[in-house]
Design an enzyme around this catalytic site. Sequence first.
Site, mmCIF file in Angstrom:
data_model
loop_
_atom_site.group_PDB
_atom_site.id
_atom_site.type_symbol
_atom_site.label_atom_id
_atom_site.label_comp_id
_atom_site.label_asym_id
_atom_site.label_seq_id
_atom_site.Cartn_x
_atom_site.Cartn_y
_atom_site.Cartn_z
ATOM 1 N N LYS A 82 33.635 2.006 16.288
ATOM 2 C CA LYS A 82 34.626 2.668 15.434
ATOM 3 C C LYS A 82 34.771 1.717 14.247
ATOM 4 C CE LYS A 82 38.296 5.336 14.351
ATOM 5 N NZ LYS A 82 38.451 6.789 14.302
ATOM 6 N N GLU A 114 32.116 6.538 15.747
ATOM 7 C CA GLU A 114 33.160 7.505 15.361
ATOM 8 C C GLU A 114 33.708 7.140 13.994
ATOM 9 O OE1 GLU A 114 36.749 7.956 17.801
ATOM 10 O OE2 GLU A 114 37.678 9.083 16.150
ATOM 11 N N THR A 157 37.463 11.613 18.782
ATOM 12 C CA THR A 157 37.444 10.646 19.886
ATOM 13 C C THR A 157 37.160 11.349 21.213
ATOM 14 O OG1 THR A 157 39.015 9.265 18.685
ATOM 15 C CG2 THR A 157 38.747 8.808 21.018
ATOM 16 N N ASP A 196 41.427 4.272 19.570
ATOM 17 C CA ASP A 196 40.142 5.002 19.598
ATOM 18 C C ASP A 196 39.048 4.101 20.144
ATOM 19 O OD1 ASP A 196 41.479 7.091 18.465
ATOM 20 O OD2 ASP A 196 40.161 7.302 16.716
ATOM 21 N N ALA A 249 36.265 7.747 10.593
ATOM 22 C CA ALA A 249 37.717 7.940 10.446
ATOM 23 C C ALA A 249 37.899 9.189 9.586
ATOM 24 C CB ALA A 249 38.353 6.727 9.779
ATOM 25 N N GLY A 250 38.828 10.062 9.992
ATOM 26 C CA GLY A 250 39.062 11.280 9.215
ATOM 27 C C GLY A 250 37.807 12.129 9.131
#
Length: 227
Positions: free
Chosen positions: A38, A112, A17, A51, A114-115
């Site tokens: 996101k 973006e 982020t 985020d 995740a993980g």
Amino acid sequence: MTRGLFVTGTDTGVGKTVVACAIARGLVARGLDVGVLKPAETGVGADGPLDAQALREAAGVEDPLDRICPQQFALPAAPTVAAAAEGRPVDLAALDAAFHALRAGHEVLLVEGAGGLLVPVTATFCMADLAARWELPLVVAARAALGTINHTLLTLEALERRGLALAGVVVSHAGGPLSDADAANLEALRRALGPRLVGEIPPLAAGEEPGPGALDLDALLHHLPAE
Ligand SMILES: Nc1ncnc2c1ncn2[C@@H]1O[C@H](COP(=O)(O)OP(=O)(O)OP(=O)(O)O)[C@@H](O)[C@H]1O
Ligand SMILES: [Mg+2]
């Protein structure tokens, strides 16, 4: 290729982020209209998807939060796991719809993940598949601290194996100043990456934004197709 970037990380909590917001601000400062997405955020509490909110603020856009973050889940776990806890699967069609709407509405789209790359979105589909589906070159956010050589090179190997385009690696110094051992370790990673390293975000105080020299925006822009 899509005119955009997919920010992944070597792990969760490595600075995706922070890096994506820095890229967004840098591109906006160059006069570009930057959309942000996101696709799936987990660990979403009463304050909403944090985020997605940070990305929206960095890009200075007005898109509704449920378009910037079309799939939100409470459990702070991988999307498939957090979705299963709520008795519903991640809705890929909703992700695609948000992607196409934001892509159409902005000059450049920053996504973006995740993980990290192999985090599952559905039982048969992971973050790397999402970047491939949307034809986005990848930015890899990496830790500065010990462990980062292995995590970063593993991520690059996975990208290569899948034939995904790397726009560059950005190291984020989340843990504050480095010990001598960590500094020597990071120097070895810098050498291994060479020109693939396109930025380093220094340790930031709360609310502080990185200076304009932290990212090589030209190197990142070089990977985007012309409009
Ligand atoms: N350069 C930095 N200086 C100071 N703090 C940082 C820096 N980079 C990251 N952090 C902090 O580290 C934490 C994790 O960073 P961030 O939220 O960007 O990671 P992430 O990879 O996006 O995590 P997630 O997987 O939850 O999306 C945050 O609290 C962030 O403010
Ligand atoms: Mg994040």
